[in-house]
Enzyme design. Structure first.
Site, mmCIF file in Angstrom:
data_model
loop_
_atom_site.group_PDB
_atom_site.id
_atom_site.type_symbol
_atom_site.label_atom_id
_atom_site.label_comp_id
_atom_site.label_asym_id
_atom_site.label_seq_id
_atom_site.Cartn_x
_atom_site.Cartn_y
_atom_site.Cartn_z
ATOM 1 N N HIS A 398 -36.457 41.292 41.962
ATOM 2 C CA HIS A 398 -35.564 42.351 42.411
ATOM 3 C C HIS A 398 -34.375 41.817 43.222
ATOM 4 C CE1 HIS A 398 -34.606 44.980 45.840
ATOM 5 N NE2 HIS A 398 -34.311 45.803 44.849
ATOM 6 N N ARG A 490 -31.124 51.093 35.479
ATOM 7 C CA ARG A 490 -32.374 51.085 36.240
ATOM 8 C C ARG A 490 -32.357 52.278 37.198
ATOM 9 N NH1 ARG A 490 -31.620 45.327 36.092
ATOM 10 N NH2 ARG A 490 -33.461 44.268 35.290
ATOM 11 N N GLU A 634 -41.774 45.316 26.634
ATOM 12 C CA GLU A 634 -41.936 44.419 27.789
ATOM 13 C C GLU A 634 -43.343 43.842 27.874
ATOM 14 O OE1 GLU A 634 -39.492 46.003 31.395
ATOM 15 O OE2 GLU A 634 -40.396 47.725 30.386
#
Ligand code: PEP
Ligand code: MG
Length: 758
Positions: A398, A490, A634
């Protein structure tokens, strides 16, 4: 085929002549004065190796090497070079080389003229891969016997230990890397240097010229501080002349060998280039830039008033912070901590250590934030910081993603920055190399600005180039690149502008507020890109990142949040949040923002896709009919079962390679201890990617990528070959990605055309 004059080569001949040779050909063809010469092609090298029958022997030595055993690597390199140097060269090849050399001598009117012999490596699959500086160059070679001897040395230099190491490290197959050799009349320069056809840090249309006495080696090698000149290209006005003390120069001795000598006292502080010469150079720079259609970095020389160009290549660092970071690091203090370079650029400031979320107020504008690991609610403080350093994390964590998006230099995974760095001390960080230095550097300002500049390239590609966006305020900058849409919006950060956990909105009966928060933020992005598509990804909230939010106290404490309650599995357990998201997108569609699509993250079974679509229908928003509905791939399970998902019905797929890599390789992407095992290029990951793209192409489903792998040029090239329909990358990588895609597409067309001719 084995030997070609510069006149017969162009920039598309990298596969034959290597980058250097192709470039010299291109310049010659464009009428730019270049010292004449020829190239002994990559095919000549291949022919030599085949005829000498030494390929197998060389390859078997390479197979045995452990590249981390320096001694063994060195010994193997020596053994291979000896094999090459002792092998016979086919007679016809020797005749060709002699003929071309003799013709060159005749042309310049000198018997046994001096030539420079330079290696120009090229890879079969990746012709533009950079092997710069790994193979040898020999200057002042004269006579055909010597020329042949040094060509052979260039061939052998393909197996220098450092070149073998580089290829192994970067997964280049040794057998697919070839070497061309450039043979060029030596320029006996009286003065020489380099010229950037635009300012490389700002992109301004100013010719930036550096020059010194004698051969260009003194400038290129950094042995001398050259004079520095700036010429405004609009009107050829000379806007800056800085004369330096030039202590040494390279010149030819009586045997024609280049030697480093002291500059005579009276010339040391003399200006090297006159106004007329500067204008002549600038004009040549304009022609070169116009010919290539992009800013160039060139090497030039004046020999008895005649100007020559020796080299021209695109400026690769334009819009990035590379030149500053290289220079700036070299004169900095002691390295205090090391980690992974996560967001490029240099930053200096005062260390503020954040061990608890309550301490965020400590961060003032320009400080360096040092923390264990960032969480989404730290974003406002991250924005104030000039640089970020974390103990934990890898380049797809992140902190890395957000820092890149904010254009803030960042070093992650240092292990101990929070304990090693001292509160309130001054440090400088290099976000490219992953280093934190003691003390404040003067160069930080330009570097940080440069890291934030974005180049808008006017290149058209069929494969779409999109942007990843995490924060609404980054949308304008992303749209300014000309990106074809947002391939990943996002949700985590834009929900967090409220500082409140989405679950708390629901628990307090404030659904409408949650819907508005989402809709207002998404609208900013949809507006910036309208009418281009924006794929809104539903919430992917790892418990450890949401724990610090108001209302986040109830987040479960998980052993490994990356494998835990996140993505669509969590959303299906908390359908009220997901429904609010669908309602927010529906509301925007009703306002006219029909460019927004919906994408679900981290799915492990087609059943989840079915359930998510049913929930969307439940709020009166029909997937496929009212809104494009897609999914991220993913988890390996999703890549393997992609056919099943296609049967359930999807409008598009996006490869989330950050997670796909961690789940395929069992490497936690946030764990710095295993960061070295994290590689999107692992064959297993690449197989899953290829499979997904091909299956989607067969079914006519759009397939994109939004993981960090989509910002890596040589991976992108493969994706284009597999048939990806779009690539979505960080804003700062868009210009490069676009160029890579354009080149890959052209290569496919060219290869197909060549096949037809054969
Ligand atoms: C990914 O996993 O590649 C991705 C783009 O999603 P995130 O980085 O947000 O997990
Ligand atoms: Mg992901």
């Amino acid at each position: 085929m084995y030997v070609k004059k510069f006149e017969d080569l162009s920039k598309s001949d990298i596969g034959i002549a290597g980058g250097k040779g192709a470039n010299l050909g291109e310049l010659t063809q464009a009428g730019i004065p270049v010292p004449p010469g020829f190239v002994v092609t990559a095919q000549a090298y291949e022919y030599f190796m085949d005829e000498a029958g030494i390929n197998d022997k060389v390859m078997s030595i390479l197979e045995e090497i452990d590249i981390n055993d320096t001694k063994a690597l060195q010994a193997a390199a020596e053994e291979i070079k000896k094999i090459i140097v002792e092998a016979p060269i086919p007679e016809n090849l020797i005749l060709f080389i002699r003929e071309f050399y003799n013709e060159l001598c005749q042309r310049v009117g000198e018997e046994d003229t001096d030539v420079a012999i330079r290696s120009s490596a090229t890879a079969e699959d990746l012709p533009e891969a950079s092997f710069a500086g790994q193979q040898d160059t020999f200057l002042h070679v004269s006579g055909d016997e010597e020329v042949i001897e040094y060509i052979r040395k260039c061939w052998a230099s393909l197996f220098e230990a450092r070149a073998i190491f580089y290829r192994e490290e970067n997964d280049f197959e040794h057998s697919k890397v070839y070497i061309a050799v450039v043979v060029q009349k030596m320029a006996n320069a009286d003065k020489a240097g380099v010229m950037f056809t635009v300012n490389p840090s700002t992109g301004e249309e100013i010719a930036l010229i550096e020059g010194s006495w004698g051969l260009g080696e003194s400038v290129v090698s950094g042995d001398v501080t050259p004079d520095n000149y700036q010429v405004d290209k609009k009107d050829n006005e000379i806007i800056n002349v800085t004369i330096s003390d030039k202590k040494v120069m390279y010149t030819n001795d009586e045997n024609g060998t280049s030697v480093k000598v002291e500059v005579p006292e009276e010339k040391r502080k003399e200006r090297v280039l006159s106004d007329e010469e500067l204008i002549e150079l600038t004009e040549m720079g304009k022609r070169v830039q116009a010919h290539y259609g992009e800013p160039m970095d060139t090497e030039w020389a004046f020999e008895k008033d005649m100007l020559f160009l020796l080299q021209a290549r695109p400026i690769t660092t334009l819009g990035g912070a590379e030149p500053e970071s290289e220079d700036a690091s070299s004169d900095l203090g002691e390295v205090l901590v090391r980690g992974l370079g996560a967001s490029p650029g240099m930053a200096s400031g005062i260390v503020k250590i954040i061990l608890d979320i309550d301490e965020l107020d400590k961060i003032e504008d320009g400080d360096i934030m040092v923390t264990t690991m960032t969480t989404p609610d730290m974003v406002p403080a991250m924005r104030r910081a000039s640089g970020i350093v974390t103990d934990e994390g890898g380049v797809t964590c992140h902190a890395s993603i957000i820092s890149r998006e904010l254009g803030i230099p960042c070093v992650v995974g240092t292990g101990d920055a929070t304990t090693t760095l001292k509160e309130n001390s001054g440090v400088t960080l290099d976000g490219k190399k992953g280093l934190v230095f003691e003390g404040i550097s003067e160069t930080k300002e330009e570097a940080v600005v440069a890291a934030g500049t974005v180049e808008a390239a006017p290149i058209i590609t069929v494969t779409e180039v999109k942007a990843n966006v995490s924060m609404p305020e980054a949308a304008e900058k992303a749209a300014a690149t000309g990106a074809d849409g947002v391939g990943l919006l996002r949700t985590e950060h834009l929900m967090l502008t409220s500082g409140i956990h989405p679950g708390k909105f629901i628990a307090d009966g404030r659904e409408d507020e949650l819907i508005d928060t989402i809709a207002d933020n998404v609208q900013i992005v949809a507006d910036a890109f309208y009418p281009k598509p924006v794929w809104y990804r539903t919430l992917d909230a790892p418990t450890d990142e949401f724990i610090t939010l108001e209302g986040g106290e109830n987040e479960p404490r998980e052993h490994n949040p990356m494998l835990g309650w996140r993505g669509i599995r969590r959303e299906l357990d908390q359908p009220e949040i997901l429904k609010c998201e669908f309602k927010a997108i529906k509301k925007l569609h009703e306002k006219g923002y029909t460019n927004i699509g919906i994408m679900i993250p981290l799915s492990q079974s087609p059943e989840e896709l079915k359930k998510a679509k049913a929930l969307c229908s439940e709020v009166g928003f029909e997937p496929h009919k009212d809104v494009d509905f897609g999914m991220m791939v993913e988890i390996p399970a999703a890549a393997i079962m992609i056919d099943e998902y296609i049967k359930v019905g999807i409008d598009f797929v996006s490869l989330g390679t950050n997670d796909l890599t961690q789940y395929t390789l069992a490497v936690d992407r946030n764990n710095e201890f295993v960061a070295k095992h994290y590689s999107e290029e692992h064959p297993a990951v690449m197989k899953l990617i290829e499979r997904t793209i091909r299956k989607c192409a067969e079914a006519g489903v759009k397939c994109s990528i939004c993981g960090q792998a989509g910002s890596v040029p040589h991976i992108v090239e493969k994706l284009v070959e597999f048939g990806i329909t779009s690539v979505s990358s960080n804003t700062d990588a868009i210009a490069d990605v676009r160029k890579t895609i354009a080149r890959a597409e052209q290569k496919i067309i060219l290869d197909a055309a060549r096949k037809r001719i054969e």
